[in-house]
Design a protein around this motif. Structure first.
Motif, PDB file in Angstrom:
ATOM      1  N   ILE A   1       0.734  -1.173   0.138  1.00 24.22           N
ATOM      2  CA  ILE A   1      -0.182  -0.196  -0.069  1.00 24.22           C
ATOM      3  C   ILE A   1       0.964   1.138  -0.231  1.00 24.22           C
ATOM      4  O   ILE A   1       0.822   2.123  -0.941  1.00 24.22           O
ATOM      5  N   ASN A   2       1.897   1.331   0.792  1.00 22.35           N
ATOM      6  CA  ASN A   2       2.632   2.485   0.950  1.00 22.35           C
ATOM      7  C   ASN A   2       3.759   2.759  -0.218  1.00 22.35           C
ATOM      8  O   ASN A   2       4.016   3.849  -0.693  1.00 22.35           O
ATOM      9  N   LYS A   3       3.989   1.811  -1.084  1.00 26.17           N
ATOM     10  CA  LYS A   3       4.708   1.750  -2.176  1.00 26.17           C
ATOM     11  C   LYS A   3       4.235   1.872  -3.541  1.00 26.17           C
ATOM     12  O   LYS A   3       4.834   2.368  -4.261  1.00 26.17           O
ATOM     13  N   LEU A   4       2.923   1.472  -3.910  1.00 22.29           N
ATOM     14  CA  LEU A   4       2.071   1.551  -4.925  1.00 22.29           C
ATOM     15  C   LEU A   4       2.100   2.991  -5.515  1.00 22.29           C
ATOM     16  O   LEU A   4       2.411   3.127  -6.688  1.00 22.29           O
TER      17      LEU A   4
ATOM     18  N   PRO B   1      -2.888   8.088  -3.859  1.00 24.70           N
ATOM     19  CA  PRO B   1      -3.335   7.354  -2.656  1.00 24.70           C
ATOM     20  C   PRO B   1      -4.919   7.450  -2.456  1.00 24.70           C
ATOM     21  O   PRO B   1      -5.479   6.492  -2.238  1.00 24.70           O
ATOM     22  N   GLU B   2      -5.458   8.656  -2.982  1.00 26.84           N
ATOM     23  CA  GLU B   2      -6.941   8.897  -2.699  1.00 26.84           C
ATOM     24  C   GLU B   2      -7.728   8.177  -3.733  1.00 26.84           C
ATOM     25  O   GLU B   2      -9.085   7.777  -3.641  1.00 26.84           O
ATOM     26  N   LYS B   3      -6.962   7.465  -4.904  1.00 23.58           N
ATOM     27  CA  LYS B   3      -7.628   6.711  -5.801  1.00 23.58           C
ATOM     28  C   LYS B   3      -7.355   5.247  -5.533  1.00 23.58           C
ATOM     29  O   LYS B   3      -7.774   4.265  -6.472  1.00 23.58           O
ATOM     30  N   LEU B   4      -6.734   4.906  -4.189  1.00 23.28           N
ATOM     31  CA  LEU B   4      -6.663   3.587  -3.963  1.00 23.28           C
ATOM     32  C   LEU B   4      -7.397   2.958  -2.778  1.00 23.28           C
ATOM     33  O   LEU B   4      -7.263   3.813  -1.715  1.00 23.28           O
ATOM     34  N   GLN B   5      -7.996   2.116  -3.112  1.00 26.23           N
ATOM     35  CA  GLN B   5      -8.904   1.348  -2.054  1.00 26.23           C
ATOM     36  C   GLN B   5      -8.133  -0.022  -1.736  1.00 26.23           C
ATOM     37  O   GLN B   5      -8.008  -1.108  -2.956  1.00 26.23           O
ATOM     38  N   CYS B   6      -8.145  -0.440  -0.485  1.00 26.58           N
ATOM     39  CA  CYS B   6      -7.514  -1.687  -0.233  1.00 26.58           C
ATOM     40  C   CYS B   6      -8.180  -2.622   0.837  1.00 26.58           C
ATOM     41  O   CYS B   6      -8.674  -2.101   1.820  1.00 26.58           O
ATOM     42  N   THR B   7      -8.241  -4.056   0.632  1.00 21.03           N
ATOM     43  CA  THR B   7      -9.178  -4.831   1.481  1.00 21.03           C
ATOM     44  C   THR B   7      -8.301  -5.929   1.606  1.00 21.03           C
ATOM     45  O   THR B   7      -7.494  -6.202   0.708  1.00 21.03           O
ATOM     46  N   VAL B   8      -8.500  -6.594   2.663  1.00 20.51           N
ATOM     47  CA  VAL B   8      -7.985  -8.262   2.843  1.00 20.51           C
ATOM     48  C   VAL B   8      -9.251  -8.920   2.875  1.00 20.51           C
ATOM     49  O   VAL B   8     -10.243  -8.717   3.581  1.00 20.51           O
TER      50      VAL B   8
ATOM     51  N   TYR C   1      -3.457 -14.596   3.410  1.00 20.73           N
ATOM     52  CA  TYR C   1      -4.412 -13.873   3.060  1.00 20.73           C
ATOM     53  C   TYR C   1      -4.409 -13.467   1.505  1.00 20.73           C
ATOM     54  O   TYR C   1      -3.547 -13.372   1.061  1.00 20.73           O
ATOM     55  N   ILE C   2      -5.546 -12.658   1.386  1.00 19.92           N
ATOM     56  CA  ILE C   2      -5.715 -12.142  -0.062  1.00 19.92           C
ATOM     57  C   ILE C   2      -5.548 -10.728  -0.138  1.00 19.92           C
ATOM     58  O   ILE C   2      -6.358 -10.179   0.771  1.00 19.92           O
ATOM     59  N   GLY C   3      -4.758  -9.932  -0.600  1.00 18.69           N
ATOM     60  CA  GLY C   3      -4.771  -8.217  -0.441  1.00 18.69           C
ATOM     61  C   GLY C   3      -5.416  -7.951  -1.875  1.00 18.69           C
ATOM     62  O   GLY C   3      -4.779  -8.388  -2.892  1.00 18.69           O
ATOM     63  N   ASN C   4      -6.626  -7.144  -1.603  1.00 16.30           N
ATOM     64  CA  ASN C   4      -7.032  -6.448  -2.968  1.00 16.30           C
ATOM     65  C   ASN C   4      -6.853  -5.306  -2.966  1.00 16.30           C
ATOM     66  O   ASN C   4      -7.078  -4.259  -1.914  1.00 16.30           O
ATOM     67  N   PHE C   5      -6.508  -4.728  -4.067  1.00 20.45           N
ATOM     68  CA  PHE C   5      -6.243  -3.257  -4.565  1.00 20.45           C
ATOM     69  C   PHE C   5      -7.072  -2.783  -5.564  1.00 20.45           C
ATOM     70  O   PHE C   5      -6.639  -3.254  -6.641  1.00 20.45           O
ATOM     71  N   LYS C   6      -7.760  -1.961  -5.311  1.00 24.58           N
ATOM     72  CA  LYS C   6      -8.749  -1.073  -6.325  1.00 24.58           C
ATOM     73  C   LYS C   6      -8.063   0.146  -6.767  1.00 24.58           C
ATOM     74  O   LYS C   6      -7.812   0.987  -5.890  1.00 24.58           O
TER      75      LYS C   6
ATOM     76  N   ILE D   1      -8.564  -0.601 -12.087  1.00 27.13           N
ATOM     77  CA  ILE D   1      -7.871  -1.969 -12.145  1.00 27.13           C
ATOM     78  C   ILE D   1      -8.021  -2.558 -11.030  1.00 27.13           C
ATOM     79  O   ILE D   1      -7.891  -1.582  -9.720  1.00 27.13           O
ATOM     80  N   ASN D   2      -8.572  -3.738 -10.673  1.00 22.78           N
ATOM     81  CA  ASN D   2      -8.537  -4.407  -9.460  1.00 22.78           C
ATOM     82  C   ASN D   2      -7.415  -5.509  -9.463  1.00 22.78           C
ATOM     83  O   ASN D   2      -7.275  -6.431 -10.290  1.00 22.78           O
ATOM     84  N   LEU D   3      -6.480  -5.439  -8.408  1.00 19.71           N
ATOM     85  CA  LEU D   3      -5.333  -6.486  -8.137  1.00 19.71           C
ATOM     86  C   LEU D   3      -5.699  -7.347  -6.973  1.00 19.71           C
ATOM     87  O   LEU D   3      -6.023  -6.881  -5.969  1.00 19.71           O
ATOM     88  N   SER D   4      -5.633  -8.621  -7.256  1.00 17.81           N
ATOM     89  CA  SER D   4      -5.389  -9.611  -5.937  1.00 17.81           C
ATOM     90  C   SER D   4      -4.115 -10.361  -5.791  1.00 17.81           C
ATOM     91  O   SER D   4      -3.803 -10.816  -6.906  1.00 17.81           O
ATOM     92  N   ILE D   5      -3.813 -10.185  -4.718  1.00 19.86           N
ATOM     93  CA  ILE D   5      -2.420 -10.868  -4.554  1.00 19.86           C
ATOM     94  C   ILE D   5      -2.448 -11.749  -3.232  1.00 19.86           C
ATOM     95  O   ILE D   5      -2.835 -11.147  -2.197  1.00 19.86           O
ATOM     96  N   ASN D   6      -2.065 -12.902  -3.353  1.00 18.05           N
ATOM     97  CA  ASN D   6      -1.969 -13.873  -2.200  1.00 18.05           C
ATOM     98  C   ASN D   6      -0.568 -13.567  -1.541  1.00 18.05           C
ATOM     99  O   ASN D   6       0.516 -13.460  -2.017  1.00 18.05           O
ATOM    100  N   PHE D   7      -0.773 -13.471  -0.115  1.00 21.24           N
ATOM    101  CA  PHE D   7       0.320 -13.376   0.810  1.00 21.24           C
ATOM    102  C   PHE D   7       0.539 -14.345   1.612  1.00 21.24           C
ATOM    103  O   PHE D   7      -0.580 -14.873   2.363  1.00 21.24           O
ATOM    104  N   GLU D   8       1.627 -14.736   2.140  1.00 22.55           N
ATOM    105  CA  GLU D   8       1.646 -15.455   3.374  1.00 22.55           C
ATOM    106  C   GLU D   8       3.105 -15.270   4.316  1.00 22.55           C
ATOM    107  O   GLU D   8       4.145 -15.041   3.644  1.00 22.55           O
TER     108      GLU D   8
END
Length: 155
Positions: free
Chosen positions: A8-11, A19-26, A49-54, A102-109
């Motif tokens: 979220i901080n690096k995107l 940043p105001e055009k970025l929505q993030c959920t888990v 978890y899956i990080g979702n970035f819109k 754009i909607n991105l989904s990234i799996n993290f562990e």
């Protein structure tokens, strides 16, 4: 959720996303119990978890954005292949002449490491612990170690 927060901080920095055009959920969060001993710390467990970035109203080049995302993941999540995490997924919608969504989904562990700490806030295994990163002590010198091997003897 270190990777999620870092991404979220690096995107905005790596891809120019406002940043105001970025929505993030888990979603799909899972806790895995572990208790593995690493000598100077313990892995209390793992989070998956899956990080979702819109990204709304994106006016840049999507191919460059995707290349930057792939580069960030490969530079920061070096254990992905070992963990067999699936590749990131995306979809694009609300296409206009100037913008896309754009909607991105990234799996993290991620592993959760703790160290024994009398002032810690985590009570586990009848002791108090604090969160910590994995610290691996690398031996720089071996003292009093004798190695014997018949492997190379020519009798």
């Amino acid at each position: 959720m270190k990777f999620f927060k870092e991404f979220i901080n690096k995107l905005p920095e790596i891809a120019g996303v406002e940043p105001e055009k970025l929505q993030c959920t888990v979603e799909g969060g899972e806790l895995e119990l572990s208790g593995k001993d690493f000598g100077n710390c313990k892995e209390i467990g793992k989070i998956k978890y899956i990080g979702n970035f819109k990204i709304e109203n994106f006016a840049g080049d999507a191919d460059i954005l995707f290349a930057l995302v792939i580069a960030w993941i490969e530079n920061n999540d070096e254990h992905r292949n070992y963990l067999s995490l699936s590749d990131p997924k995306f979809y694009i919608s609300n296409i206009t002449e100037s913008y896309i969504e754009i909607n991105l989904s990234i799996n993290f562990e991620e592993s959760l490491f703790v160290v024994e700490d009398a002032d810690g806030s985590i009570f586990w295994m009848n002791k108090y612990w604090s969160m910590n990163d994995l610290n691996v002590d690398i031996a720089e010198e071996l003292i009093g170690l004798e190695c014997k091997s018949d492997f190379y003897s020519h009798s």
